[in-house]
Design a protein around this motif. Structure first.
Motif, mmCIF file in Angstrom:
data_model
loop_
_atom_site.group_PDB
_atom_site.id
_atom_site.type_symbol
_atom_site.label_atom_id
_atom_site.label_comp_id
_atom_site.label_asym_id
_atom_site.label_seq_id
_atom_site.Cartn_x
_atom_site.Cartn_y
_atom_site.Cartn_z
ATOM 1 N N LEU B 323 29.351 43.084 -3.687
ATOM 2 C CA LEU B 323 29.325 44.508 -3.998
ATOM 3 C C LEU B 323 29.752 44.695 -5.445
ATOM 4 N N LEU B 324 28.884 45.344 -6.206
ATOM 5 C CA LEU B 324 29.201 45.635 -7.601
ATOM 6 C C LEU B 324 29.487 47.117 -7.690
ATOM 7 N N GLN B 325 30.651 47.478 -8.235
ATOM 8 C CA GLN B 325 30.962 48.904 -8.307
ATOM 9 C C GLN B 325 31.953 49.191 -9.433
ATOM 10 N N GLU B 326 31.992 50.440 -9.821
ATOM 11 C CA GLU B 326 32.993 50.883 -10.775
ATOM 12 C C GLU B 326 34.320 50.882 -10.032
ATOM 13 N N VAL B 327 35.351 50.363 -10.684
ATOM 14 C CA VAL B 327 36.651 50.315 -10.017
ATOM 15 C C VAL B 327 37.157 51.743 -9.833
ATOM 16 N N PRO B 328 37.458 52.130 -8.581
ATOM 17 C CA PRO B 328 37.921 53.500 -8.349
ATOM 18 C C PRO B 328 39.196 53.787 -9.127
ATOM 19 N N ALA B 329 39.353 55.028 -9.531
ATOM 20 C CA ALA B 329 40.465 55.416 -10.403
ATOM 21 C C ALA B 329 41.812 54.991 -9.833
ATOM 22 N N ALA B 330 42.011 55.203 -8.538
ATOM 23 C CA ALA B 330 43.319 54.896 -7.946
ATOM 24 C C ALA B 330 43.632 53.412 -8.069
ATOM 25 N N CYS B 331 42.619 52.566 -7.829
ATOM 26 C CA CYS B 331 42.841 51.121 -7.930
ATOM 27 C C CYS B 331 43.139 50.737 -9.375
ATOM 28 N N GLU B 332 42.413 51.367 -10.278
ATOM 29 C CA GLU B 332 42.626 51.048 -11.684
ATOM 30 C C GLU B 332 44.051 51.388 -12.104
ATOM 31 N N GLU B 333 44.483 52.572 -11.704
ATOM 32 C CA GLU B 333 45.828 53.026 -12.051
ATOM 33 C C GLU B 333 46.884 52.035 -11.574
ATOM 34 N N ILE B 334 46.669 51.529 -10.367
ATOM 35 C CA ILE B 334 47.697 50.685 -9.773
ATOM 36 C C ILE B 334 47.652 49.254 -10.309
ATOM 37 N N PHE B 335 46.419 48.737 -10.408
ATOM 38 C CA PHE B 335 46.330 47.311 -10.691
ATOM 39 C C PHE B 335 46.109 46.977 -12.156
ATOM 40 N N LYS B 336 45.744 47.972 -12.968
ATOM 41 C CA LYS B 336 45.486 47.673 -14.374
ATOM 42 C C LYS B 336 46.730 47.041 -14.975
ATOM 43 N N ILE B 337 46.484 46.015 -15.808
ATOM 44 C CA ILE B 337 47.628 45.289 -16.345
ATOM 45 C C ILE B 337 48.493 46.214 -17.179
ATOM 46 N N ALA B 338 49.779 46.160 -16.919
ATOM 47 C CA ALA B 338 50.775 46.958 -17.638
ATOM 48 C C ALA B 338 50.651 48.443 -17.368
ATOM 49 N N SER B 339 50.086 48.789 -16.200
ATOM 50 C CA SER B 339 49.980 50.214 -15.875
ATOM 51 C C SER B 339 51.351 50.777 -15.542
ATOM 52 N N MET B 340 51.607 51.973 -16.014
ATOM 53 C CA MET B 340 52.874 52.651 -15.713
ATOM 54 C C MET B 340 52.625 53.848 -14.801
ATOM 55 N N ALA B 341 51.441 53.863 -14.183
ATOM 56 C CA ALA B 341 51.126 54.971 -13.289
ATOM 57 C C ALA B 341 52.105 54.956 -12.118
ATOM 58 N N PRO B 342 52.389 56.103 -11.528
ATOM 59 C CA PRO B 342 53.382 56.149 -10.436
ATOM 60 C C PRO B 342 53.059 55.175 -9.312
ATOM 61 N N ILE B 367 60.156 56.747 -10.995
ATOM 62 C CA ILE B 367 59.114 57.639 -10.452
ATOM 63 C C ILE B 367 59.717 58.981 -10.114
ATOM 64 N N LYS B 368 60.877 58.922 -9.467
ATOM 65 C CA LYS B 368 61.470 60.168 -8.999
ATOM 66 C C LYS B 368 61.882 61.061 -10.151
ATOM 67 N N GLU B 369 62.329 60.456 -11.238
ATOM 68 C CA GLU B 369 62.728 61.262 -12.394
ATOM 69 C C GLU B 369 61.556 62.083 -12.914
ATOM 70 N N ALA B 376 52.533 59.068 -6.277
ATOM 71 C CA ALA B 376 52.534 57.620 -6.132
ATOM 72 C C ALA B 376 52.074 57.222 -4.734
ATOM 73 N N VAL B 377 52.606 57.918 -3.733
ATOM 74 C CA VAL B 377 52.229 57.613 -2.353
ATOM 75 C C VAL B 377 50.740 57.860 -2.172
ATOM 76 N N ARG B 378 50.283 59.008 -2.672
ATOM 77 C CA ARG B 378 48.855 59.338 -2.547
ATOM 78 C C ARG B 378 47.974 58.272 -3.192
ATOM 79 N N GLN B 379 48.388 57.814 -4.378
ATOM 80 C CA GLN B 379 47.599 56.777 -5.063
ATOM 81 C C GLN B 379 47.501 55.507 -4.230
ATOM 82 N N CYS B 380 48.623 55.117 -3.675
ATOM 83 C CA CYS B 380 48.626 53.879 -2.896
ATOM 84 C C CYS B 380 47.741 54.000 -1.666
#
Lengths: 595, 774
Positions: B323-342, B367-369, B376-380
């Protein structure tokens, strides 16, 4: 607009709204302007569901009555036939449609079958070659029409005749369907009791239909705790008796139209002459406060109630003298419209009551009542009755005679062959031999019968069920027997005993009455079991198969209101009847006799 | 986990990833070479026809059907004509479009279902190319013939062939074409050289893609996106033009530097795509061309097929399925190297927590600050939905529930739903089932359709399991599956009727809302009438049962079932049917039910005849027309005419009771006001009805004088009444007091007015009091 339907324990407006919604949906299916062609019989029932304004909102511009020939010209896009599924009506519709199609610009035709579409009718239309001319063929399921806050009727004129005489159980099928609709809106009724062949049949169909619908579990918390199905032929006596409540008497008189009352009003005209004006029509239902209060009273108690009300109203008007401050005056003025309405309503009912009093105080009314009460108490029911003889000899109205003879037969568990033959000969010689079919009909439904056993079990039934109460208190009733000034309707007694102490206590009597008695339980989905609050009343739906009288309704309302009763009743029936209309429905028209 | 981003490639501002779905279970000798391939969208089945051009009877081509994971579902030798194209319908049926315009339909298991033709005129000119497409109206087919004419059917289940207008200057097959659905109409987009035309029902309209590179002299390939909104054109100059299908807007144009005609081209995008692209495939080369003009090249080892999906493109070759696809935004946020997303921080926090390190708290605090724990929960949760690996899904969901512990008032609903959905998805993605749905596809296709797909594959137990797990209402879920199972069961020819009926009733007995008549119809269609009747026994809805019984000519049974149902309309329907079937005599014999006349009625009828004869005689003799009058009215008329003898005759002949005769004569005489005759009558003998009626008829005629004559003859108990009716209060009072009857005294009192003699009233009152004491 139909506020009186939502006052009661069960909000019957839900049913009415559901019916209106469905009507609107159908009307919107036929886009554009439309004319409705009515099966005249349906206009009455529909009036209780939707007024003209609703139809108008959905582009109904013209209304016609279904007649042969062609639909009158009207500049509309659609013609909708609102009809019962009757073959003879199909032929008329076919005629209409065929002549419509000859026009240069035929209008679109639709059929709405009430209460159910029928393969047979569609087959007929097909034979006539017009089935494909209809854009929409639909059904409008109008089984139970809400009449009042606690009253539903199917308004099926000939239900009793069809079921008990002609063995046509269509109306029972509709009853079962109607009860399914009711359960869809108000939840599954967990307990079903019944007495009589038809009751058994309806219950069987309901259980069967439930299986058919199974899967679509009803998730509504049940409103009704119990359903009681009663065959009219379990209690043939009650409708024969002359009813004595205000509602009945005001309706039994000739001027009563569907749920309303017309009477000529006189008002002083010019030159001091009294000119009769247009007959005035009163809409009568529980929405009218005063009517709701007095309709179920024994007629002998109505006078007192009216005069008490008059005093209250005039006292209220006197209040204005006591109003000193602006606030008090304002308060008084704000109540004026209500008080004026009350006063005019009082005036109306007083006029009606006067009309009725003329009837009830007449000697013939009294004599008739005396004989009825003799029969009900079991006096000389086995002999030829002189009063009946005299009435025949004077050629009193036939229906009156039939009612009395039938009553004697019922109260004697059948008449001796000699007595029965005597009455028959008298009636035929006096009123004409064509009534032989009517007599035959009465025999078939069991209203008239030869005594087969020597044992007359009516007295046993009367005593066990306390059908006759010597000291009926008409003014301040303490028992349902007030509705007939002594006689407690058998059907209502059965209902009362069912609630407490239960039918097991009267097994013997139940066996004497025709048809089986039974109990069924319908499983509720878990979570819908009602947790009854302390002191909360049970709600029972009593369904009279073959008609119910106003007196029975009054008696059930009385039971609902009894403080320690513990049960409230909603009443449903195939048709609201009185003794006259009921016996009439069993008569055969002489012209239909030639076979 | 660490390698989540290993297969990511950047494209513009986003990433693309190629994920392996399956290692194919099939073993194909030459891969997909020289194969006609059709793979259905939404992870549907794959059909292969090897060497479709082979025609010699000794070596016919083989048609094979596989699941997406390459598990064989059917395989058979193709014996019909030359197949030009294969395609799948929305109901997982295989369409085989032949050169001669005939289309054969097979089910998933290679059973022939039916065939239809794309028109007679196709026969000679032959189908050059064909395409199967899907629209809201169902599955459609478009063909182009040797005469360069297009024919189109929008819905093969409601076949309406439309021959589209001619394309100017087109000879033979066009270089490329596509079908699209626009404005609720299916149209064909066709290229001829550098010209493009849109064909709809009526016209052929030339169109110009705005800003198409001028170097191009012809358009060699085109494709339309999954949603029919976007179009991509490949020109002989190696340019890819991307724009909207209405050809009003150009998105981009990229020079691929490859001039070879691509083998296949497909849009790769997803709803809310950030970097949509077109995937172009040549022999061994795959190029992802972004609208942003970035490209990603991939090398292909083997002949491959692209399967466009709602949110990506699947690539199938002889050994693998990806399957070839654009990486969904949520996955990108979480797994992108050095991501600081919640979401990324939350995942880190979980990892530290599992290592029992206090760093977990630091991450959480961070995160809480920012007040982003909910986010963060929603993204996961969302990211879990986009992952194929169960381990990754679990880790993400664990992170979500870990984060949720620190939140109050946070709805658990989305997470619970996601867990449920993923369980179902993982079950159907399993190699043995082979439906590689993404979460987004699953949401789009709905559970209902997924259940259908499983049913088509005869995976009944799994379907039922899923229905139960998702708590689908019975009639939509379990019952529906069972019905399909039963329909399949009745087709098992080797089993005896008895066994099948028993097996079905056993399994379906408990399930609610099963339509047995549908199963019975199926059995009847398979020629198993007896089985059909057996099954109909279980049908609770008589409305369904009866018509079918009539159809299979069991009218007697139909009649009894109709009667049982209580639906009289149904009964009448059967009866009319019977009437047409039987001859008249038999029909009436069946329905005859004559009531037996009772003896009394026979007697009375004779009596009536006698009366009629009498009336006719009278008419002849006296000229009085009494015909049709009742006996009562006849006698009464005779009396009022003074024909006493005739009246007497009838009275005797018809044995009219004395009482009634007296009443009759009395009334008739009073009406005539023949007082003399009345008095004579009264004295003729003792009246059987007493004398009160005499008083009353006179009063009624306003003759009190005559009335008074009879008062004295009235019996004691009726005396008061008699006195009162002639208005003699005193007489009434005397009688009442004499009888000491409280009721009667009361009745007299009620008639007293203020004008009445005082003494009389007092006397009455006294008597009443004494009577009451008694």
């Amino acid at each position: 607009m139909a506020a009186h339907l939502s006052y009661g324990r069960v909000n019957l407006n839900i049913l009415r709204e559901a019916a209106r919604k469905e009507l609107r949906e159908f009307l919107d299916k036929c886009a554009g302007s439309k004319a409705i062609v009515w099966d005249e019989y349906l206009t009455g029932p529909f009036g209780l569901i939707a007024q003209y304004s609703l139809l108008k909102e959905h582009e109904v511009e013209k209304m016609f009555t279904l007649k042969g020939g062609r639909v009158p010209p009207a500049d509309v896009k659609n013609i909708i036939f609102f009809v019962r599924p009757r073959l003879e009506l199909m032929d008329i519709i076919a005629e209409n449609v065929i002549s419509e199609e000859k026009l240069p610009a035929p209008r679109e035709a639709h059929i709405l079958f009430v209460p159910r579409r029928s393969l047979l009718c569609e087959q007929r239309l097909k034979e006539q070659g017009v089935l494909n001319s209809f854009t929409n063929i639909d059904e409008y399921i109008l089984d139970l029409i809400p009449y009042d806050g606690d009253l539903l009727s199917m308004e099926s004129e000939s239900a009793f005749r069809e079921c008990y005489l002609e063995n046509d159980q269509t109306s029972l099928f509709h009853t079962a369907k109607g009860l399914m609709t009711l359960q869809a809106l108000y939840g599954t009724i967990p307990q079903i009791f019944g007495k009589g062949e038809c009751a058994r049949h309806v219950a069987n169909m309901m259980l069967r239909m439930k299986r058919e619908f199974a899967g679509s579990q009803n998730q509504i918390l049940p409103v009704f705790d119990t359903l009681l199905l009663l065959d009219r032929n379990v209690d043939l006596l009650t409708p024969l008796a002359t009813q004595l409540t205000y509602e009945v008497l005001s309706c039994d008189s000739d001027q009563c139209v569907q749920n309303g009352f017309k009477f000529a009003q006189k008002k002083p005209g010019e030159g001091g002459k009294d000119l009769p004006t247009e007959p005035k029509k009163l809409q009568l239902n529980s929405a009218e406060e005063l009517y709701a209060e007095i309709r179920d009273k024994n007629f002998n108690a109505v006078g007192a109630a009216l005069s008490k009300k008059a005093k209250i109203i005039s006292a209220a008007f006197e209040e204005r003298h006591n109003a000193k401050t602006v606030g008090e005056i304002k308060n008084f003025v704000s109540q004026l419209p209500h008080m004026q309405a009350a006063r005019s309503s009082l005036a109306n009912h007083t006029s009606v009551a006067e009309l009725i009093k003329d009837i009830t105080t007449s000697e013939s009314f009294f004599d008739n009542l005396t004989v009825e009460q003799e029969f009900m108490t079991g006096v000389d029911t086995d002999k030829i009755n002189t009063y009946i003889e005299d009435c025949i000899a004077q050629k009193d109205p036939l229906i009156k005679i039939l009612r009395l003879v039938c009553m004697q037969s019922v109260c004697n568990n059948g008449l001796k062959q000699k007595v029965l033959d005597y009455y028959k000969r008298e009636i035929l010689q006096t009123y004409g031999y064509e009534h032989i079919l009517t007599l035959n009909n009465l025999e078939k439904v069991g209203l008239l019968k030869p005594q087969t056993t020597t044992r007359n079990n009516y007295p046993t039934i009367r005593k066990t069920l306390k059908l006759w109460m010597e000291d009926a208190n008409e003014q301040n009733p303490n028992d349902i027997s007030y509705v007939y000034s002594g006689y407690a309707p058998l059907s209502v007694r059965l209902t009362q005993v069912l609630a407490r102490p239960g039918w097991r206590s009267i097994e013997e009597v139940l066996k004497m009455l025709p048809g089986p008695h039974f109990e069924e339980r319908q499983q509720l989905p878990s979570g819908l079991h009602k947790k009854r609050q302390q002191g909360e009343n049970r709600t029972t739906l009593v369904f009279f198969l073959g008609g119910v009288t106003y007196a029975e309704i009054a008696a059930l309302r009385f039971l609902s209101q009894m403080e320690d009763g513990g049960t409230e009743y909603i009443i449903a029936t195939t048709k609201l009847i009185n003794g006259t209309s009921w016996v009439k429905s069993l008569m055969d028209r002489p012209e239909a006799q030639i076979l | 986990m660490a390698f989540v981003t290993a297969n990511w490639n950047p494209l513009g501002d986003a990433f693309y990833r190629k994920v392996e779905l399956y290692e194919m279970g099939w073993s194909l000798k030459d891969g997909l070479r020289e194969c006609l391939v059709a793979a259905a969208p939404y992870g549907g089945p794959i059909a292969l026809l090897k060497e479709p051009q082979r025609r010699s009877p000794s070596a016919r081509p083989q048609l094979e059907i596989y699941s997406s994971s390459g598990v064989t579902m059917a395989s058979f030798v193709w014996k019909s004509g030359v197949v030009k194209q294969l395609g799948w319908t929305v109901c997982d049926d295989l369409l085989c479009i032949q050169e001669d315009g005939t289309i054969l339909i097979y089910d998933l298991f290679g059973n022939f279902k039916r065939h239809f033709s794309m028109g007679n005129e196709v026969g000679q000119s032959q189908v050059l190319e064909a395409k199967v497409f899907h629209s809201p109206y169902g599955t459609g087919v478009a063909i182009v013939t040797g005469a360069s004419r297009f024919t189109l059917a929008t819905n093969i289940d409601d076949l309406k062939l439309r021959r589209l207008p001619e394309v100017p200057g087109l000879q033979g097959a066009p270089p490329c074409w596509a079908v699209l659905t626009q404005d609720r109409q299916s149209k064909v987009l066709v290229a001829n050289g550098a010209d493009i035309f849109i064909l709809d029902n009526a016209v052929c309209t030339p169109v110009n893609p705005p800003g198409l590179s001028p170097q191009a002299t012809s358009i060699v390939h085109m494709c339309v996106s999954f949603s029919y909104k976007y179009l991509a054109l490949f020109t002989d100059s190696g340019h890819v033009w991307m724009g909207s299908t209405d050809l009003k807007e150009k998105l981009s144009e990229v020079d691929t530097k490859v001039r070879n005609t691509p083998k296949q081209m497909a849009w790769c995008r997803r709803p809310k795509s950030r970097e949509p692209s077109v995937v172009i495939m040549w022999d061994r080369h795959l190029l992802v061309v972004g609208v942003c003009k970035d490209t990603i090249p991939y090398h292909l080892d083997d002949d491959s097929v692209l399967v466009p999906e709602l949110d990506g493109v699947r690539i199938v070759n002889g050994t693998h399925h990806e399957l070839l696809q654009e990486v969904p935004a949520a996955c990108e946020e979480i797994f992108k190297i050095a991501s600081m997303a919640p979401g990324a921080l939350l995942l880190e926090a979980l990892k530290e927590y599992e290592k029992e390190s206090q760093k977990a708290d630091e991450y959480l605090r961070e995160i809480k600050e920012q007040n982003l724990l909910g986010e963060a929960v929603r993204q996961c949760v969302e990211a879990a939905g986009h992952e194929q690996e169960a381990e990754t899904q679990k880790t993400l969901l664990r992170a979500a529930s870990f984060g949720k512990c620190f939140l109050s008032n946070f709805s658990p609903e989305p997470q619970v739903c996601m867990c449920r959905d993923l369980r179902v998805l993982n079950a159907v993605r399993d190699y043995t089932v082979g439906i590689p749905l993404t979460h987004m596809q699953f949401r789009q296709m709905t559970v209902r359709v997924l259940i259908d797909r499983l049913v088509y594959r005869k995976l009944y137990p799994l379907a039922i399991e899923i229905c139960r797990y998702l708590k689908t209402p019975e009639y939509q879920g379990v019952s529906r599956v069972l019905k399909h199972w039963a329909c399949c069961k009745v087709q098992q020819k080797e089993e005896a009727d008895e066994n099948i009926a028993r097996a079905i009733s056993l399994k379906l007995g408990e399930a609610a809302g099963i339509s047995y008549s549908e199963i019975a119809t199926k059995a009847y269609e398979c020629g198993r009438t007896e089985l059909a009747i057996k099954l109909l026994e279980f049908e609770p809805r008589s409305g369904e049962q009866v018509p079918l019984l009539l159809k299979i000519k069991r009218s007697q049974l139909a009649l009894s079932k109709a009667i049982e149902s209580g639906d009289t309309d149904l009964v009448y329907t059967v009866v009319t049917y019977l009437k047409n079937e039987m001859n008249r005599g038999d029909f009436f014999m069946t329905l005859r039910n004559q009531p037996v006349a009772l003896s009394l009625y026979r007697q009375l009828t004779e009596e009536e005849m006698r009366l009629l004869r009498f009336q006719r005689r009278l008419e002849e003799e006296k000229g009085e027309c009494l015909l049709g009058f009742s006996l009562h009215d006849t006698i009464s008329t005779l009396l009022s005419l003074g024909l006493h003898k005739h009246a007497e005759q009838l009275y005797k002949e018809f044995r009219v009771p004395d009482k009634r005769y007296w009443w009759l004569k009395l009334t008739a005489l009073a009406e005539k006001e023949d007082w003399e005759e009345l008095e004579k009558f009264a004295k003729s003998k003792k009246s059987p009805i007493g004398y009160l009626p005499f008083v009353e008829v006179c009063v009624k005629r306003q003759n009190k004088y005559e009335a008074k004559k009879y008062v004295s003859k009235v019996t004691l108990d009726q005396k008061v009444k008699a006195h009162l009716s002639v208005g003699d209060l005193e007489g009434a009072a005397d009688a009442a007091i004499e009888r000491r009857n409280e009721g009667e005294i009361g009745a007299v009192l009620s008639r007293c007015s203020p004008a009445t003699d005082r003494a009389l009233v007092e006397r009455l009152n006294r008597a009443k009091a004494t009577a009451a004491k008694k």
